[in-house]
Motif scaffolding. Structure first.
Motif, PDB file in Angstrom:
ATOM      1  N   GLN A 252       0.835  -1.190   0.000  1.00  0.00           N
ATOM      2  CA  GLN A 252       0.000   0.000   0.000  1.00  0.00           C
ATOM      3  C   GLN A 252       0.875   1.247   0.000  1.00  0.00           C
ATOM      4  N   LYS A 253       0.340   2.338  -0.561  1.00  0.00           N
ATOM      5  CA  LYS A 253       1.167   3.532  -0.723  1.00  0.00           C
ATOM      6  C   LYS A 253       1.583   4.146   0.617  1.00  0.00           C
ATOM      7  N   ASN A 254       0.769   3.959   1.670  1.00  0.00           N
ATOM      8  CA  ASN A 254       1.158   4.530   2.956  1.00  0.00           C
ATOM      9  C   ASN A 254       2.417   3.867   3.498  1.00  0.00           C
ATOM     10  N   VAL A 255       2.687   2.622   3.069  1.00  0.00           N
ATOM     11  CA  VAL A 255       3.924   1.934   3.443  1.00  0.00           C
ATOM     12  C   VAL A 255       5.014   2.226   2.407  1.00  0.00           C
ATOM     13  N   LYS A 256       4.689   1.999   1.159  1.00  0.00           N
ATOM     14  CA  LYS A 256       5.687   2.084   0.081  1.00  0.00           C
ATOM     15  C   LYS A 256       6.282   3.474  -0.076  1.00  0.00           C
ATOM     16  N   LEU A 257       5.461   4.498   0.068  1.00  0.00           N
ATOM     17  CA  LEU A 257       5.937   5.854  -0.180  1.00  0.00           C
ATOM     18  C   LEU A 257       6.561   6.524   1.039  1.00  0.00           C
ATOM     19  N   PHE A 258       6.311   5.973   2.221  1.00  0.00           N
ATOM     20  CA  PHE A 258       6.726   6.707   3.416  1.00  0.00           C
ATOM     21  C   PHE A 258       7.657   5.934   4.360  1.00  0.00           C
ATOM     22  N   GLU A 259       7.505   4.625   4.460  1.00  0.00           N
ATOM     23  CA  GLU A 259       8.349   3.887   5.411  1.00  0.00           C
ATOM     24  C   GLU A 259       9.666   3.494   4.745  1.00  0.00           C
ATOM     25  N   PRO A 260      10.756   3.365   5.541  1.00  0.00           N
ATOM     26  CA  PRO A 260      12.084   3.116   4.956  1.00  0.00           C
ATOM     27  C   PRO A 260      12.160   1.756   4.260  1.00  0.00           C
ATOM     28  N   LYS A 261      12.460   1.788   2.979  1.00  0.00           N
ATOM     29  CA  LYS A 261      12.520   0.561   2.183  1.00  0.00           C
ATOM     30  C   LYS A 261      13.553  -0.411   2.728  1.00  0.00           C
ATOM     31  N   SER A 262      14.674   0.109   3.191  1.00  0.00           N
ATOM     32  CA  SER A 262      15.759  -0.759   3.676  1.00  0.00           C
ATOM     33  C   SER A 262      15.371  -1.541   4.921  1.00  0.00           C
ATOM     34  N   ALA A 263      14.366  -1.058   5.649  1.00  0.00           N
ATOM     35  CA  ALA A 263      13.893  -1.767   6.838  1.00  0.00           C
ATOM     36  C   ALA A 263      12.807  -2.778   6.502  1.00  0.00           C
ATOM     37  N   LEU A 264      12.381  -2.795   5.247  1.00  0.00           N
ATOM     38  CA  LEU A 264      11.304  -3.692   4.824  1.00  0.00           C
ATOM     39  C   LEU A 264      11.783  -4.860   3.983  1.00  0.00           C
ATOM     40  N   ILE A 265      12.664  -4.583   3.004  1.00  0.00           N
ATOM     41  CA  ILE A 265      12.995  -5.631   2.039  1.00  0.00           C
ATOM     42  C   ILE A 265      14.328  -6.304   2.362  1.00  0.00           C
ATOM     43  N   SER A 266      14.411  -7.558   1.920  1.00  0.00           N
ATOM     44  CA  SER A 266      15.626  -8.348   2.083  1.00  0.00           C
ATOM     45  C   SER A 266      15.775  -9.211   0.839  1.00  0.00           C
ATOM     46  N   PRO A 267      17.021  -9.451   0.385  1.00  0.00           N
ATOM     47  CA  PRO A 267      17.225 -10.301  -0.799  1.00  0.00           C
ATOM     48  C   PRO A 267      16.736 -11.738  -0.569  1.00  0.00           C
ATOM     49  N   ASN A 268      16.871 -12.534  -1.611  1.00  0.00           N
ATOM     50  CA  ASN A 268      16.502 -13.955  -1.553  1.00  0.00           C
ATOM     51  C   ASN A 268      15.037 -14.132  -1.146  1.00  0.00           C
ATOM     52  N   GLY A 269      14.169 -13.392  -1.832  1.00  0.00           N
ATOM     53  CA  GLY A 269      12.744 -13.512  -1.566  1.00  0.00           C
ATOM     54  C   GLY A 269      12.328 -13.039  -0.191  1.00  0.00           C
ATOM     55  N   GLY A 270      13.117 -12.133   0.387  1.00  0.00           N
ATOM     56  CA  GLY A 270      12.822 -11.606   1.714  1.00  0.00           C
ATOM     57  C   GLY A 270      13.443 -12.393   2.847  1.00  0.00           C
TER      58      GLY A 270
END
Length: 317
Positions: A217-235
């Protein structure tokens, strides 16, 4: 908002709730209450005890700016820079994730196990990996002042906020340490300079894949830090690495407690990678101690039934 009309708190609350409902904001009423409380410097209760109070022009202008930000998708917690979570009042901004309600279940699990084993008054060592705002470490530190808690993160900005939150909540038994937990040397450093092992290990690493992030959702994608959300190897990369280092280096005491929050079914993937014979049964995280296995790795489900918590309850025979 008609500037000629005399707008009372009651009027504004109704108008704002309707506006947020029209924008399909799920927590319309709550968001309206929080923003109005913040704009006026009043508690939620005072919104109702002072419901006939008219707003000044300056108050309406301040509220308009806040509403515009919320309608753009910005989360309320970032607008007000605060989040009430578990037993804490936290400062948050765009350098840290907003603590989620499901993570409170992780804290509840640890607290219930501590109370079951009656170790509240003992001196225990806790490792909190990927601490972010410090929410898990500080919640435990506030409840168990005899415990020594070490909270780790790679982000200098996040640790600055975590230390601020320790001060805001008068928690003094948590030490925040900057480490890159994707590197083996960091775990070697922990064992050489902090402690060989911990009685409790908790973790909330990034676990979203790049593909999943695109769908957020845009409230997460546009505002929360991406580096704290995603991880390689399918997360799975960082969670898997923390788990592997815990096993390889025996970071957890044999009678210790472990809980890591991940995405649905990720805990099963990690356990199956290291153990051939394990049960895929998942236990409700709110279930009592007696209903859960000991001395083996298992998964726990959140309140929606999603298998999200990689867990271990050690028990000496």
């Amino acid at each position: 908002m008609n500037s000629e009309k005399v707008w009372t708190i009651k009027d504004i609350l109704y108008w704002l709730t309707e506006k947020f409902n029209a924008a399909k904001i799920e927590t319309a009423r709550l968001d309206a209450q929080i923003l109005l409380s913040y704009a006026l410097g009043l508690s939620k209760i005072q919104l109702y005890t002072h419901s006939d109070k008219p707003l000044t022009t300056q108050e309406r202008e301040k509220l308009r700016a806040l509403v515009k930000r919320r309608l753009s998708g910005e989360p309320v917690a970032y607008i007000t820079e605060q989040k009430d979570w578990y037993n804490l009042n936290l400062f948050v901004n765009k350098n840290v994730l907003i603590p989620r309600p499901e993570t409170e279940s992780l804290v509840d699990f640890i607290v219930d196990e501590i109370k079951f084993n009656q170790t509240q008054a003992e001196t225990k060592i806790v490792f909190d990996f990927c601490t972010g705002s410090g929410c898990i470490a500080l919640a435990l530190g506030k409840l168990f002042p005899n415990y020594k808690i070490y909270a780790f993160d790679y982000s200098t900005e996040a640790l600055t906020i975590a230390r601020k939150n320790a001060e805001l909540n008068t928690v003094t038994n948590v030490e925040f340490i900057e480490l890159d937990l994707s590197q083996e040397e960091s775990f070697t450093f922990i064992q050489k300079n902090i402690a060989k092992s911990a009685n409790i290990i908790c973790a909330n690493p990034p676990y979203v894949s790049e593909e999943e992030w695109e769908q957020l959702q845009k409230n997460v994608k546009l505002f929360e830090p991406k580096s704290a959300l995603i991880s390689p190897n399918g997360g799975l990369f960082l969670g898997s690495f923390i788990y592997e280092q815990t096993l390889i280096k025996s970071l957890l005491e044999p009678s210790g407690l472990f809980c890591m929050e991940l995405s649905h079914n990720q805990p099963i993937q990690l356990i199956s990678k290291h153990f051939n014979n394990f049960s895929e049964k998942s236990y409700k995280i709110q279930a009592p101690h007696q209903d859960k296995p000991t001395n083996s790795w298992f998964t726990q489900s959140d309140l929606e039934g999603k298998k999200r918590f990689l867990s271990y309850i050690g028990q000496l025979n």
